[in-house]
Design a protein around this motif. Structure first.
Motif, mmCIF file in Angstrom:
data_model
loop_
_atom_site.group_PDB
_atom_site.id
_atom_site.type_symbol
_atom_site.label_atom_id
_atom_site.label_comp_id
_atom_site.label_asym_id
_atom_site.label_seq_id
_atom_site.Cartn_x
_atom_site.Cartn_y
_atom_site.Cartn_z
ATOM 1 N N ALA A 32 0.810 -1.219 0.000
ATOM 2 C CA ALA A 32 0.000 0.000 0.000
ATOM 3 C C ALA A 32 0.847 1.274 0.000
ATOM 4 O O ALA A 32 0.332 2.351 -0.302
ATOM 5 N N THR A 33 2.135 1.155 0.291
ATOM 6 C CA THR A 33 3.005 2.335 0.212
ATOM 7 C C THR A 33 3.142 2.809 -1.229
ATOM 8 O O THR A 33 3.565 3.940 -1.467
ATOM 9 N N GLY A 34 2.828 1.942 -2.181
ATOM 10 C CA GLY A 34 2.938 2.293 -3.589
ATOM 11 C C GLY A 34 4.352 2.198 -4.133
ATOM 12 O O GLY A 34 4.598 2.552 -5.285
ATOM 13 N N LYS A 35 5.260 1.688 -3.343
ATOM 14 C CA LYS A 35 6.666 1.645 -3.752
ATOM 15 C C LYS A 35 7.092 0.297 -4.329
ATOM 16 O O LYS A 35 8.206 0.157 -4.820
ATOM 17 N N PHE A 36 6.212 -0.693 -4.267
ATOM 18 C CA PHE A 36 6.542 -2.023 -4.764
ATOM 19 C C PHE A 36 5.486 -2.490 -5.762
ATOM 20 O O PHE A 36 4.308 -2.173 -5.636
ATOM 21 N N LEU A 37 5.937 -3.261 -6.734
ATOM 22 C CA LEU A 37 5.051 -3.765 -7.781
ATOM 23 C C LEU A 37 4.307 -5.017 -7.339
ATOM 24 O O LEU A 37 3.162 -5.228 -7.715
ATOM 25 N N ASN A 38 4.989 -5.869 -6.565
ATOM 26 C CA ASN A 38 4.389 -7.116 -6.113
ATOM 27 C C ASN A 38 5.218 -7.691 -4.979
ATOM 28 O O ASN A 38 6.284 -7.174 -4.657
ATOM 29 N N ALA A 39 4.718 -8.761 -4.402
ATOM 30 C CA ALA A 39 5.422 -9.449 -3.323
ATOM 31 C C ALA A 39 5.219 -10.944 -3.473
ATOM 32 O O ALA A 39 4.151 -11.393 -3.897
ATOM 33 N N LYS A 40 6.258 -11.694 -3.116
ATOM 34 C CA LYS A 40 6.192 -13.154 -3.087
ATOM 35 C C LYS A 40 6.674 -13.609 -1.725
ATOM 36 O O LYS A 40 7.704 -13.149 -1.235
ATOM 37 N N MET A 41 5.926 -14.515 -1.119
ATOM 38 C CA MET A 41 6.336 -15.074 0.171
ATOM 39 C C MET A 41 6.646 -16.544 -0.026
ATOM 40 O O MET A 41 5.843 -17.279 -0.604
ATOM 41 N N SER A 42 7.810 -16.958 0.464
ATOM 42 C CA SER A 42 8.243 -18.351 0.327
ATOM 43 C C SER A 42 8.694 -18.885 1.671
ATOM 44 O O SER A 42 9.256 -18.149 2.490
ATOM 45 N N LYS A 43 8.468 -20.165 1.880
ATOM 46 C CA LYS A 43 8.985 -20.838 3.067
ATOM 47 C C LYS A 43 10.371 -21.365 2.729
ATOM 48 O O LYS A 43 10.563 -21.995 1.685
ATOM 49 N N VAL A 44 11.334 -21.113 3.604
ATOM 50 C CA VAL A 44 12.689 -21.622 3.417
ATOM 51 C C VAL A 44 12.696 -23.068 3.900
ATOM 52 O O VAL A 44 12.288 -23.350 5.024
ATOM 53 N N LEU A 45 13.168 -23.977 3.046
ATOM 54 C CA LEU A 45 13.063 -25.402 3.344
ATOM 55 C C LEU A 45 14.273 -25.989 4.067
ATOM 56 O O LEU A 45 14.329 -27.186 4.281
ATOM 57 N N VAL A 46 15.196 -25.144 4.473
ATOM 58 C CA VAL A 46 16.338 -25.602 5.243
ATOM 59 C C VAL A 46 16.021 -25.420 6.726
ATOM 60 O O VAL A 46 15.578 -24.350 7.144
ATOM 61 N N GLU A 47 16.239 -26.456 7.516
ATOM 62 C CA GLU A 47 15.995 -26.345 8.950
ATOM 63 C C GLU A 47 17.124 -25.561 9.606
ATOM 64 O O GLU A 47 18.293 -25.792 9.331
ATOM 65 N N GLU A 48 16.751 -24.645 10.467
ATOM 66 C CA GLU A 48 17.717 -23.813 11.175
ATOM 67 C C GLU A 48 18.121 -24.478 12.488
ATOM 68 O O GLU A 48 17.276 -25.060 13.169
ATOM 69 N N GLU A 49 19.384 -24.371 12.840
ATOM 70 C CA GLU A 49 19.866 -24.906 14.114
ATOM 71 C C GLU A 49 19.156 -24.269 15.292
ATOM 72 O O GLU A 49 18.930 -24.921 16.316
ATOM 73 N N MET A 50 18.800 -22.982 15.157
ATOM 74 C CA MET A 50 18.150 -22.266 16.253
ATOM 75 C C MET A 50 16.677 -22.632 16.386
ATOM 76 O O MET A 50 16.011 -22.172 17.302
ATOM 77 N N GLY A 51 16.163 -23.445 15.465
ATOM 78 C CA GLY A 51 14.748 -23.783 15.494
ATOM 79 C C GLY A 51 13.928 -22.738 14.771
ATOM 80 O O GLY A 51 14.452 -21.917 14.020
ATOM 81 N N GLY A 52 12.638 -22.757 15.010
ATOM 82 C CA GLY A 52 11.758 -21.806 14.345
ATOM 83 C C GLY A 52 11.515 -22.182 12.893
ATOM 84 O O GLY A 52 12.001 -23.191 12.396
ATOM 85 N N ILE A 53 10.751 -21.359 12.234
ATOM 86 C CA ILE A 53 10.393 -21.568 10.830
ATOM 87 C C ILE A 53 10.816 -20.304 10.082
ATOM 88 O O ILE A 53 10.574 -19.190 10.555
#
Length: 103
Positions: A32-53
């Protein structure tokens, strides 16, 4: 064109709430800021040592100047929203990418 990439590792205890907030509120607010054309959200498929997603959100913009305006005019407010809603539950880092070619 440029991609403003935000990679976030979110604690599993707030994952579902954060994901809903990202999709329904935060990403639409950034667009809504009008500064971006689009957005893509992706899940990273590598597991992190610290946990979380981990997720990556890529916002496409026309030029570096527009991205700089976003940093000055909008980013502080939008980043603060996440800090208030999910204190100490996430780690984010940002990367700027210049698109060289598309096929």
């Amino acid at each position: 064109m440029y991609i403003y990439n935000v990679t976030t590792n979110i604690d599993e205890s707030v994952h579902e709430e954060w994901l809903r907030w990202m999709k329904e509120i935060h990403i639409p607010d950034v667009l809504a800021t009008g500064k971006f054309l689009n957005a893509k959200m992706s899940k990273v498929l590598v597991e992190e040592e610290m946990g979380g997603i981990t997720y990556s959100v890529q916002f496409t913009t026309l030029n570096k100047e527009t991205l700089e305006k976003y940093y000055i005019e909008d980013a502080p407010r939008l980043r603060e929203d996440a800090v208030k809603l999910f204190p100490n539950k996430f780690v984010s880092f940002r990367t700027e990418l210049e698109i060289i070619s598309e096929h």
